[in-house]
Design a protein around this motif. Structure first.
Motif, short mmCIF file in Angstrom:
data_model
loop_
_atom_site.label_atom_id
_atom_site.label_comp_id
_atom_site.label_asym_id
_atom_site.label_seq_id
_atom_site.Cartn_x
_atom_site.Cartn_y
_atom_site.Cartn_z
N UNK A 114 0.83 -1.23 0.00
CA UNK A 114 0.00 0.00 0.00
C UNK A 114 0.86 1.27 0.00
N UNK A 115 1.96 1.24 0.70
CA UNK A 115 2.83 2.40 0.78
C UNK A 115 3.55 2.65 -0.55
N UNK A 116 4.03 1.58 -1.18
CA UNK A 116 4.71 1.72 -2.47
C UNK A 116 3.76 2.30 -3.52
N UNK A 117 2.48 1.95 -3.44
CA UNK A 117 1.49 2.42 -4.41
C UNK A 117 1.30 3.94 -4.32
N UNK A 118 1.55 4.53 -3.15
CA UNK A 118 1.37 5.97 -2.95
C UNK A 118 2.55 6.79 -3.46
N UNK A 119 3.69 6.15 -3.66
CA UNK A 119 4.90 6.87 -4.04
C UNK A 119 4.85 7.21 -5.53
N UNK A 120 5.04 8.47 -5.83
CA UNK A 120 4.98 8.91 -7.23
C UNK A 120 6.37 9.10 -7.83
N UNK A 121 7.39 9.21 -6.96
CA UNK A 121 8.73 9.46 -7.46
C UNK A 121 9.76 8.67 -6.67
N UNK A 122 10.62 7.95 -7.35
CA UNK A 122 11.69 7.22 -6.69
C UNK A 122 11.22 5.93 -6.04
N UNK A 123 12.09 5.37 -5.23
CA UNK A 123 11.81 4.13 -4.53
C UNK A 123 11.49 4.39 -3.06
N UNK A 124 10.77 3.46 -2.46
CA UNK A 124 10.50 3.54 -1.03
C UNK A 124 11.78 3.29 -0.25
N UNK A 125 12.54 2.28 -0.66
CA UNK A 125 13.76 1.90 0.04
C UNK A 125 14.95 2.10 -0.89
N UNK A 126 15.90 2.88 -0.43
CA UNK A 126 17.12 3.09 -1.21
C UNK A 126 17.98 1.85 -1.26
N UNK A 127 18.80 1.75 -2.30
CA UNK A 127 19.68 0.59 -2.46
C UNK A 127 20.75 0.58 -1.37
#
Length: 187
Positions: A114-127
């Protein structure tokens, strides 16, 4: 005279009952379960700031954490943190393109969808890799775990504070009991 003795007896019985009740409550609170208040947004959207939860203190006395358990532990800043177990002893942890890899295998994290679906730019978790956090580690050593908050962009977790010694874990939590309209078991 007889009435006074009866009143003293009754008072003593009530006193004993209250002392026993307090002793049982203290035992439960300090050895079995304890309440905790979520402080901050590092576990959003799973947990909200101000949620009140019950911490199971006995589970890890007889067992050990499982991957994705939500645990409460003593953090280095003399504060208790609530985070999710990501890596266990013997694991090599890596994140690439918003995908968790444990020992080179991709691992799904459905609680983040659900959280990833809200993100419009970039990744939720950085590499990152476990070696990025501690160059001397090939795998998580025995007696330690790697934890992360679900709100990956705004969580102070093992990427910042390092591995968590399992001796610092107070217990696991999955029951929100307050606010009343949000009582639930979280995963």
């Amino acid at each position: 005279m007889e009435k006074t003795q009866k009143e003293k007896n009754e008072l003593w019985e009530w006193t004993k009952a209250l002392l026993i009740a307090f002793a049982i409550a203290a035992f439960i609170r300090y050895f079995l379960f304890t309440p905790i208040v979520v402080d901050g947004e590092s576990m959003m959207p799973t947990l909200e700031n101000g949620d009140r939860m019950i911490v199971n203190k006995i589970g890890y006395k007889i067992g050990s954490p499982d991957r994705f358990d939500i645990v409460v532990f003593h953090a280095p800043e003399q504060k208790d943190y609530i985070k999710r177990v990501i890596g266990l002893p013997g694991d090599y942890v890596e994140y690439k393109d918003d995908q968790l890899y444990i020992n080179g295998e991709p691992i799904d994290e459905p609680y983040l969808e659900p959280y990833k679906a809200e993100i419009t730019e970039g990744n939720l978790t950085g590499d990152f890799t476990l070696r990025d956090i501690n160059p001397s580690l090939d795998v998580i050593p025995e007696g330690s775990i790697f934890v992360m908050g679900d709100n990956r962009r705004f969580s102070k977790d093992s990427r910042h504070i390092g591995l968590v010694d399992q001796k610092e874990i107070i217990g696991n939590t999955s029951i929100i009991f307050w606010p009343l309209n949000e009582i639930e078991i979280v995963k």
